[in-house]
Write a protein that holds these residues in place. Sequence first.
Motif, PDB file in Angstrom:
ATOM      1  N   ALA A   1       8.220   0.308  14.896  1.00 49.87           N
ATOM      2  CA  ALA A   1       7.037   1.174  14.964  1.00 49.87           C
ATOM      3  C   ALA A   1       6.565   1.658  13.609  1.00 49.87           C
ATOM      4  N   GLU A   2       7.122   1.169  12.492  1.00 52.64           N
ATOM      5  CA  GLU A   2       6.643   1.665  11.205  1.00 52.64           C
ATOM      6  C   GLU A   2       5.184   1.241  10.984  1.00 52.64           C
ATOM      7  N   PRO A   3       4.419   2.060  10.249  1.00 52.66           N
ATOM      8  CA  PRO A   3       2.968   1.828  10.101  1.00 52.66           C
ATOM      9  C   PRO A   3       2.626   0.446   9.572  1.00 52.66           C
ATOM     10  N   ALA A   4       3.340  -0.070   8.583  1.00 51.41           N
ATOM     11  CA  ALA A   4       3.012  -1.388   8.030  1.00 51.41           C
ATOM     12  C   ALA A   4       3.136  -2.479   9.087  1.00 51.41           C
ATOM     13  N   THR A   5       4.168  -2.377   9.912  1.00 51.74           N
ATOM     14  CA  THR A   5       4.365  -3.355  10.977  1.00 51.74           C
ATOM     15  C   THR A   5       3.247  -3.263  12.009  1.00 51.74           C
ATOM     16  N   GLN A   6       2.907  -2.043  12.410  1.00 47.74           N
ATOM     17  CA  GLN A   6       1.856  -1.849  13.399  1.00 47.74           C
ATOM     18  C   GLN A   6       0.493  -2.286  12.868  1.00 47.74           C
ATOM     19  N   LEU A  59       0.820  -1.211   0.000  1.00 47.81           N
ATOM     20  CA  LEU A  59       0.000   0.000   0.000  1.00 47.81           C
ATOM     21  C   LEU A  59       0.857   1.266   0.000  1.00 47.81           C
ATOM     22  N   PHE A  60       2.087   1.145   0.442  1.00 49.43           N
ATOM     23  CA  PHE A  60       2.954   2.303   0.543  1.00 49.43           C
ATOM     24  C   PHE A  60       3.759   2.514  -0.746  1.00 49.43           C
ATOM     25  N   LYS A  61       3.413   1.760  -1.773  1.00 48.89           N
ATOM     26  CA  LYS A  61       4.076   1.902  -3.068  1.00 48.89           C
ATOM     27  C   LYS A  61       3.063   2.408  -4.085  1.00 48.89           C
ATOM     28  N   PRO A  62       3.508   3.089  -5.102  1.00 44.96           N
ATOM     29  CA  PRO A  62       2.569   3.532  -6.149  1.00 44.96           C
ATOM     30  C   PRO A  62       1.914   2.335  -6.829  1.00 44.96           C
ATOM     31  N   GLY A  63       0.657   2.494  -7.185  1.00 44.70           N
ATOM     32  CA  GLY A  63      -0.032   1.415  -7.881  1.00 44.70           C
ATOM     33  C   GLY A  63      -1.421   1.196  -7.318  1.00 44.70           C
ATOM     34  N   PRO A  64      -2.125   0.222  -7.863  1.00 46.86           N
ATOM     35  CA  PRO A  64      -3.503  -0.028  -7.431  1.00 46.86           C
ATOM     36  C   PRO A  64      -3.551  -0.640  -6.030  1.00 46.86           C
ATOM     37  N   ALA A  65      -4.744  -0.654  -5.453  1.00 46.01           N
ATOM     38  CA  ALA A  65      -4.938  -1.273  -4.143  1.00 46.01           C
ATOM     39  C   ALA A  65      -4.703  -2.774  -4.241  1.00 46.01           C
ATOM     40  N   LEU A  66      -4.369  -3.357  -3.134  1.00 44.27           N
ATOM     41  CA  LEU A  66      -4.028  -4.777  -3.099  1.00 44.27           C
ATOM     42  C   LEU A  66      -5.072  -5.538  -2.285  1.00 44.27           C
ATOM     43  N   VAL A  67      -5.445  -6.711  -2.758  1.00 45.61           N
ATOM     44  CA  VAL A  67      -6.328  -7.592  -2.009  1.00 45.61           C
ATOM     45  C   VAL A  67      -5.506  -8.773  -1.503  1.00 45.61           C
ATOM     46  N   VAL A  68      -5.544  -9.012  -0.206  1.00 42.95           N
ATOM     47  CA  VAL A  68      -4.846 -10.146   0.406  1.00 42.95           C
ATOM     48  C   VAL A  68      -5.906 -11.133   0.882  1.00 42.95           C
ATOM     49  N   PHE A  69      -5.827 -12.358   0.399  1.00 42.25           N
ATOM     50  CA  PHE A  69      -6.753 -13.414   0.823  1.00 42.25           C
ATOM     51  C   PHE A  69      -5.967 -14.385   1.702  1.00 42.25           C
ATOM     52  N   ALA A  70      -6.407 -14.592   2.925  1.00 44.25           N
ATOM     53  CA  ALA A  70      -5.656 -15.423   3.871  1.00 44.25           C
ATOM     54  C   ALA A  70      -6.531 -16.522   4.451  1.00 44.25           C
ATOM     55  N   ASN A  71      -5.938 -17.690   4.618  1.00 45.33           N
ATOM     56  CA  ASN A  71      -6.582 -18.829   5.274  1.00 45.33           C
ATOM     57  C   ASN A  71      -5.764 -19.132   6.528  1.00 45.33           C
ATOM     58  N   VAL A  72      -6.349 -18.888   7.696  1.00 43.51           N
ATOM     59  CA  VAL A  72      -5.571 -18.899   8.926  1.00 43.51           C
ATOM     60  C   VAL A  72      -6.241 -19.776   9.972  1.00 43.51           C
ATOM     61  N   ASN A  73      -5.447 -20.566  10.676  1.00 43.78           N
ATOM     62  CA  ASN A  73      -5.911 -21.411  11.769  1.00 43.78           C
ATOM     63  C   ASN A  73      -5.847 -20.623  13.077  1.00 43.78           C
ATOM     64  N   ARG A  74      -6.844 -20.822  13.943  1.00 41.19           N
ATOM     65  CA  ARG A  74      -6.869 -20.073  15.200  1.00 41.19           C
ATOM     66  C   ARG A  74      -5.633 -20.351  16.058  1.00 41.19           C
ATOM     67  N   GLY A  75      -5.163 -21.586  16.044  1.00 43.34           N
ATOM     68  CA  GLY A  75      -3.981 -21.912  16.832  1.00 43.34           C
ATOM     69  C   GLY A  75      -2.750 -21.140  16.381  1.00 43.34           C
ATOM     70  N   ILE A  76      -2.621 -20.934  15.077  1.00 37.69           N
ATOM     71  CA  ILE A  76      -1.505 -20.145  14.553  1.00 37.69           C
ATOM     72  C   ILE A  76      -1.593 -18.701  15.056  1.00 37.69           C
ATOM     73  N   LEU A  77      -2.814 -18.155  15.123  1.00 37.06           N
ATOM     74  CA  LEU A  77      -2.982 -16.783  15.582  1.00 37.06           C
ATOM     75  C   LEU A  77      -2.492 -16.614  17.022  1.00 37.06           C
ATOM     76  N   VAL A  78      -2.758 -17.617  17.862  1.00 31.61           N
ATOM     77  CA  VAL A  78      -2.302 -17.547  19.248  1.00 31.61           C
ATOM     78  C   VAL A  78      -0.782 -17.503  19.305  1.00 31.61           C
ATOM     79  N   GLU A  79      -0.128 -18.343  18.507  1.00 30.39           N
ATOM     80  CA  GLU A  79       1.333 -18.354  18.480  1.00 30.39           C
ATOM     81  C   GLU A  79       1.886 -17.033  17.947  1.00 30.39           C
ATOM     82  N   GLU A  80       1.238 -16.496  16.924  1.00 32.60           N
ATOM     83  CA  GLU A  80       1.709 -15.238  16.341  1.00 32.60           C
ATOM     84  C   GLU A  80       1.588 -14.094  17.348  1.00 32.60           C
TER      85      GLU A  80
END
Length: 621
Positions: free
Chosen positions: A62-67, A31-52
């Motif tokens: 503290a950069e915006p993309a990371t936050q 999003l921080f680069k010139p060009g069209p908007a991006l669509v991200v499609f993700a398939n995520v397991n709840r257990g992975i989210l806890v670990e993340e």
Amino acid sequence: MNDASVPRQDAYGDRRTGSLFLDLRDGVHHLFKPGPALVVFANVNRGILVEECRVLDNLTRAEPATQAAAAIIRWLADPRAAPGESLVPVQTTVPLTAASPYYGQLAISVTDQGVTHDIIVHAVFLDTLSLLEPTPGHDGRSVNFSVLPAIPAPYEPLGGLSDDAGSRSGTIAGGITGQLADATHWDGAGCRENGSGSLCEAYDLCPFAQNARWLREQQLRDRFLDALRAAELAGGRRFTYRDLLGHLALAIIGTPAQSWLTDEHPCRWAERTVREARNGNAQSVAELASHRIYANLFPITDPAAWPKRRPLAEPRAYRVVASTMRAVHDAPRVRVFEQAFNLIDPARDTDSWGGLRPTILDIIEAMDVAPPADEIRSVEGWSDAASSEVERRLDAVVPGEVTADLGRGREGTGRAELLRKWRAVLLLRQAGLALGWLPYKSVVQSWLNEHQAALCNRPSGALRLGLNNLVLPSQAEFILAPFRPRTMELGRSLPANCVAVSLLARDLRLELVADGDTLSAELRLAAVQGGTAETVAKLPIDLRIAREALLNIDGPSGSFTEIGEAAFARIERARAALISGRYLASVRLLFSDAAGQAWEVVPPTSGVSPFRVQSRSGGRR
């Protein structure tokens, strides 16, 4: 993006935890680069989210993309929690609700960082609703995006079983089942020879084809789907897509034969076994019967209930009984569903089935005179698709084998008894599944009805009344002993040398609360300060808890059924929450001396003493 993809080498630790976060961060970077908007499609397991989320606890950049990536993962892990502190503005625009816990929306503003697009996260939580209930919405649309914010349609379950609440054939599970059983995959094409187009010679005796024929008949399919729904309640867990597909494959094909795992296709196995059965091989007939849908769906019974007998060398039906009903091996499904289907196995039921079960047992007893496969067809409501040539062949070999074994001493008599028992198990399972008679059917119906009522804010019925009698006291005062091994209700006469606490029944409430496809009993305690009820404990209601509750409709029964072992422990934990630390201010403290005299600790009326002790019988000290 897929959380099961190859871990990134720049992730953290040996397990490469944080790969999902890094992938998402890189997507936001676009999003921080010139060009069209991006669509991200993700398939995520709840257990992975806890670990993340654990990795994010040590996040320092503290950069915006990371936050923004960190905010997304934290929200996905707990979408109902208030958004935490973040350097980028975050707002839940479509919150999850009890009626629509399957869809949520998160907005993250990054336009003040010089980006032309903000981030909108659409999250579909696939594990919150049952695949055996109607999909929310109409015409294939569950979320209305024509308005802002979007409005997800409410979850509207059937509220009962198919015989009284409507067909499950229109659900996701019903659609998949119908596709698998569709005739185009079987006698319409799949079971026809290439070139000639003639129907496979094994078709009439092929258990796979006959199982599909069973599922093509709507009433039989609906009752099969009812059994899956009952298994969800018995297991306290919903089928995932993977679970559902696995159980459908198991129902149609059965547990794999050893030869399938080497070089023999199941169709070739069926053709070979059918040829042997037609040549009079009793063992082959029994093998075909052991792959019928009603034998596949319910698990192997307890091996201890099937005493070991020495089988004969010749190919007999008993050899199949010995190898299946006494088999000890890894179950073909996860343990929770193995136990669930064991609970709802029609062969284990003790209910009369409206007078039908004794009739079926009589059919078994008369097996030597009239074949059960023929007699069962005369039962009211029986569907022809529930019968096949397999059962008729089985009844042509089992009675003769039973008679032959009865003349071979004690070992032979034992084999004959177990063979007759096996035939009874098969017939009970066949009739129960075909006619919709499952153990605890009334309990399942009550749970489904109460769940629908709670979602629609209708008054509760018998289930809530029974739970109230089961969990809360029947008298004005509720006395609990916190230091005893079991948090049980005590009478007004305390045991000697006992510490107890007392609550007033008027300060306690129990309410049924639905959230998506779950139903819980919330135990609420009226706070002394504000007088508003506060939830002290949640008691998830599954088949076991519901069973106990319905036994207590007319008042506390003081006992638990044979399936109440897990129920008692959970009820005890709910009671224990009443005397946990934060709620002790709302209770009265009691104790008894060595003589059994009961005393109460009360506030002082005057003086410097912080408390005084008063006899429960009215005297003071």
